[in-house]
Design a protein around this motif. Structure first.
Motif, PDB file in Angstrom:
ATOM      1  N   ASN A  80      -1.792  43.529 -50.900  1.00 48.57           N
ATOM      2  CA  ASN A  80      -2.377  42.923 -52.114  1.00 48.57           C
ATOM      3  C   ASN A  80      -2.385  41.397 -52.098  1.00 48.57           C
ATOM      4  O   ASN A  80      -2.204  40.757 -53.128  1.00 48.57           O
ATOM      5  CB  ASN A  80      -1.632  43.410 -53.370  1.00 48.57           C
ATOM      6  N   GLY A  81      -2.588  40.843 -50.921  1.00 45.95           N
ATOM      7  CA  GLY A  81      -2.706  39.387 -50.835  1.00 45.95           C
ATOM      8  C   GLY A  81      -1.402  38.644 -51.035  1.00 45.95           C
ATOM      9  O   GLY A  81      -1.380  37.538 -51.580  1.00 45.95           O
ATOM     10  N   GLU A  82      -0.302  39.229 -50.559  1.00 46.43           N
ATOM     11  CA  GLU A  82       1.017  38.619 -50.815  1.00 46.43           C
ATOM     12  C   GLU A  82       1.126  37.203 -50.240  1.00 46.43           C
ATOM     13  O   GLU A  82       1.774  36.340 -50.839  1.00 46.43           O
ATOM     14  CB  GLU A  82       2.158  39.509 -50.275  1.00 46.43           C
ATOM     15  N   VAL A  83       0.493  36.961 -49.083  1.00 40.52           N
ATOM     16  CA  VAL A  83       0.607  35.629 -48.480  1.00 40.52           C
ATOM     17  C   VAL A  83      -0.015  34.568 -49.394  1.00 40.52           C
ATOM     18  O   VAL A  83       0.599  33.533 -49.682  1.00 40.52           O
ATOM     19  CB  VAL A  83      -0.063  35.600 -47.077  1.00 40.52           C
ATOM     20  N   LEU A  84      -1.219  34.844 -49.891  1.00 35.39           N
ATOM     21  CA  LEU A  84      -1.872  33.868 -50.778  1.00 35.39           C
ATOM     22  C   LEU A  84      -1.131  33.750 -52.109  1.00 35.39           C
ATOM     23  O   LEU A  84      -1.018  32.656 -52.668  1.00 35.39           O
ATOM     24  CB  LEU A  84      -3.338  34.251 -51.017  1.00 35.39           C
ATOM     25  N   ASN A  85      -0.602  34.877 -52.596  1.00 34.19           N
ATOM     26  CA  ASN A  85       0.158  34.828 -53.851  1.00 34.19           C
ATOM     27  C   ASN A  85       1.378  33.924 -53.725  1.00 34.19           C
ATOM     28  O   ASN A  85       1.687  33.157 -54.634  1.00 34.19           O
ATOM     29  CB  ASN A  85       0.605  36.241 -54.269  1.00 34.19           C
ATOM     30  N   ILE A  86       2.061  34.021 -52.591  1.00 36.69           N
ATOM     31  CA  ILE A  86       3.244  33.179 -52.374  1.00 36.69           C
ATOM     32  C   ILE A  86       2.826  31.713 -52.243  1.00 36.69           C
ATOM     33  O   ILE A  86       3.396  30.822 -52.863  1.00 36.69           O
ATOM     34  CB  ILE A  86       4.029  33.650 -51.128  1.00 36.69           C
ATOM     35  N   LEU A  87       1.787  31.462 -51.422  1.00 34.38           N
ATOM     36  CA  LEU A  87       1.319  30.078 -51.232  1.00 34.38           C
ATOM     37  C   LEU A  87       0.938  29.437 -52.564  1.00 34.38           C
ATOM     38  O   LEU A  87       1.237  28.275 -52.818  1.00 34.38           O
ATOM     39  CB  LEU A  87       0.105  30.060 -50.292  1.00 34.38           C
ATOM     40  N   GLU A  88       0.287  30.212 -53.425  1.00 36.34           N
ATOM     41  CA  GLU A  88      -0.250  29.681 -54.678  1.00 36.34           C
ATOM     42  C   GLU A  88       0.756  29.715 -55.822  1.00 36.34           C
ATOM     43  O   GLU A  88       0.458  29.201 -56.905  1.00 36.34           O
ATOM     44  CB  GLU A  88      -1.489  30.488 -55.090  1.00 36.34           C
ATOM     45  N   VAL A  92       9.501  25.466 -52.630  1.00 32.58           N
ATOM     46  CA  VAL A  92       8.948  25.365 -51.273  1.00 32.58           C
ATOM     47  C   VAL A  92       9.847  26.110 -50.287  1.00 32.58           C
ATOM     48  O   VAL A  92       9.367  26.836 -49.413  1.00 32.58           O
ATOM     49  CB  VAL A  92       8.780  23.880 -50.861  1.00 32.58           C
ATOM     50  N   THR A  93      11.163  25.959 -50.430  1.00 27.66           N
ATOM     51  CA  THR A  93      12.101  26.638 -49.538  1.00 27.66           C
ATOM     52  C   THR A  93      11.971  28.151 -49.653  1.00 27.66           C
ATOM     53  O   THR A  93      11.966  28.866 -48.644  1.00 27.66           O
ATOM     54  CB  THR A  93      13.556  26.219 -49.863  1.00 27.66           C
ATOM     55  N   GLU A  94      11.867  28.642 -50.891  1.00 29.72           N
ATOM     56  CA  GLU A  94      11.693  30.089 -51.098  1.00 29.72           C
ATOM     57  C   GLU A  94      10.387  30.572 -50.468  1.00 29.72           C
ATOM     58  O   GLU A  94      10.346  31.609 -49.806  1.00 29.72           O
ATOM     59  CB  GLU A  94      11.699  30.408 -52.608  1.00 29.72           C
ATOM     60  N   LYS A  95       9.326  29.802 -50.651  1.00 29.14           N
ATOM     61  CA  LYS A  95       8.032  30.175 -50.051  1.00 29.14           C
ATOM     62  C   LYS A  95       8.150  30.261 -48.530  1.00 29.14           C
ATOM     63  O   LYS A  95       7.701  31.219 -47.906  1.00 29.14           O
ATOM     64  CB  LYS A  95       6.957  29.135 -50.410  1.00 29.14           C
ATOM     65  N   CYS A  96       8.780  29.250 -47.935  1.00 27.82           N
ATOM     66  CA  CYS A  96       8.915  29.216 -46.475  1.00 27.82           C
ATOM     67  C   CYS A  96       9.708  30.423 -45.982  1.00 27.82           C
ATOM     68  O   CYS A  96       9.324  31.068 -45.005  1.00 27.82           O
ATOM     69  CB  CYS A  96       9.585  27.927 -46.019  1.00 27.82           C
ATOM     70  N   GLY A 135       9.438  35.657 -43.084  1.00 26.77           N
ATOM     71  CA  GLY A 135       9.706  37.092 -42.988  1.00 26.77           C
ATOM     72  C   GLY A 135       8.415  37.883 -42.792  1.00 26.77           C
ATOM     73  O   GLY A 135       8.333  38.745 -41.914  1.00 26.77           O
ATOM     74  N   ILE A 136       7.401  37.557 -43.596  1.00 28.26           N
ATOM     75  CA  ILE A 136       6.115  38.254 -43.502  1.00 28.26           C
ATOM     76  C   ILE A 136       5.461  37.981 -42.140  1.00 28.26           C
ATOM     77  O   ILE A 136       4.946  38.884 -41.484  1.00 28.26           O
ATOM     78  CB  ILE A 136       5.171  37.796 -44.647  1.00 28.26           C
ATOM     79  N   GLY A 137       5.514  36.734 -41.723  1.00 25.28           N
ATOM     80  CA  GLY A 137       4.900  36.347 -40.446  1.00 25.28           C
ATOM     81  C   GLY A 137       5.540  37.049 -39.275  1.00 25.28           C
ATOM     82  O   GLY A 137       4.852  37.525 -38.359  1.00 25.28           O
ATOM     83  N   LYS A 138       6.866  37.159 -39.294  1.00 26.29           N
ATOM     84  CA  LYS A 138       7.570  37.834 -38.192  1.00 26.29           C
ATOM     85  C   LYS A 138       7.192  39.302 -38.134  1.00 26.29           C
ATOM     86  O   LYS A 138       6.949  39.840 -37.047  1.00 26.29           O
ATOM     87  CB  LYS A 138       9.089  37.679 -38.357  1.00 26.29           C
ATOM     88  N   ARG A 139       7.140  39.934 -39.295  1.00 25.46           N
ATOM     89  CA  ARG A 139       6.734  41.351 -39.330  1.00 25.46           C
ATOM     90  C   ARG A 139       5.302  41.507 -38.817  1.00 25.46           C
ATOM     91  O   ARG A 139       4.998  42.408 -38.051  1.00 25.46           O
ATOM     92  CB  ARG A 139       6.824  41.888 -40.763  1.00 25.46           C
ATOM     93  N   PHE A 140       4.443  40.589 -39.227  1.00 24.35           N
ATOM     94  CA  PHE A 140       3.029  40.658 -38.842  1.00 24.35           C
ATOM     95  C   PHE A 140       2.867  40.476 -37.336  1.00 24.35           C
ATOM     96  O   PHE A 140       2.123  41.213 -36.686  1.00 24.35           O
ATOM     97  CB  PHE A 140       2.224  39.599 -39.584  1.00 24.35           C
ATOM     98  N   SER A 141       3.568  39.524 -36.762  1.00 24.44           N
ATOM     99  CA  SER A 141       3.419  39.265 -35.317  1.00 24.44           C
ATOM    100  C   SER A 141       4.014  40.404 -34.495  1.00 24.44           C
ATOM    101  O   SER A 141       3.589  40.671 -33.376  1.00 24.44           O
ATOM    102  CB  SER A 141       4.067  37.944 -34.924  1.00 24.44           C
ATOM    103  N   GLY A 142       4.991  41.109 -35.070  1.00 23.93           N
ATOM    104  CA  GLY A 142       5.599  42.241 -34.352  1.00 23.93           C
ATOM    105  C   GLY A 142       4.804  43.524 -34.500  1.00 23.93           C
ATOM    106  O   GLY A 142       5.038  44.488 -33.764  1.00 23.93           O
TER     107      GLY A 142
END
Ligand SMILES: [Zn+2]
Length: 176
Positions: free
Chosen positions: A145-153, A159-163, A168-175
């Motif tokens: 449901n667009g979690e990446v854009l929701n977090i960015l926006e 900022v630390t929480e977003k990062c 976490g999402i990026g690592k799961r995605f790349s794996g």
């Protein structure tokens, strides 16, 4: 002139935001240094950006969205680009950026020119790589449901929480 880039992704000075560096580094393995040094500038910034933009056909509304000039990415400042498309475009250009970094700027452009004679635009090897990453990036923006854009926006997360969340999402995605 004002830039139309989303501030959640690109800061006012043209640098990628810290959460963008976090997600692009963890999901696509772009080097942090390369991400941190990228600068996005609208083609209208000054005469130095207008000259390459003129010759490459970058202008508002044109099909050429952006081009890499060393660490600078000159973009057409379009107002109608969605957040998903912005995210994917940044990933596309960052793919070129990492090749410029790997093989040296000049060689990248010479090779690109030679290949653009031999291949159609979409078949140029560096474009094949860039478009495949762009497609993956677009998929990432639509996942869960667009979690990446929701977090960015998000206006409530720090900022630390977003990062942290994006890593976490990026690592799961790349794996996956
Ligand atoms: Zn490209």
């Amino acid at each position: 002139m004002k830039s139309n880039v989303p501030l959640s992704m690109i800061s006012a000075d043209g640098a990628l935001s810290l959460p963008m560096v976090a997600i692009l580094n963890s999901a696509f393995d772009f080097s942090e240094v390369s991400l941190q040094h990228s600068r996005w500038v609208p083609y209208t910034t000054n005469w130095i950006t207008r000259i390459p933009a003129y010759f490459s056909g970058i202008k508002q509304g044109s099909s050429i969205a952006a081009m890499v000039m060393g660490r600078y990415i000159i973009h057409n400042n379009n107002t109608d680009r969605s957040l998903n498309a912005w995210f994917a475009l940044i990933c596309h250009e960052q793919s070129h950026r990492s090749e410029v970094g790997l093989h040296g700027g000049l060689w990248f452009y010479i090779k690109y020119l030679l290949q653009s004679v031999r291949y159609k635009y979409r078949d140029i090897p560096t474009e094949v790589t860039a478009y495949s990453l762009q497609e993956k990036a677009l998929q990432l923006t639509y996942a869960n449901n667009g979690e990446v854009l929701n977090i960015l926006e998000s206006k409530t997360l720090t900022v630390t929480e977003k990062c942290d969340m994006l890593r976490g999402i990026g690592k799961r995605f790349s794996g996956s």
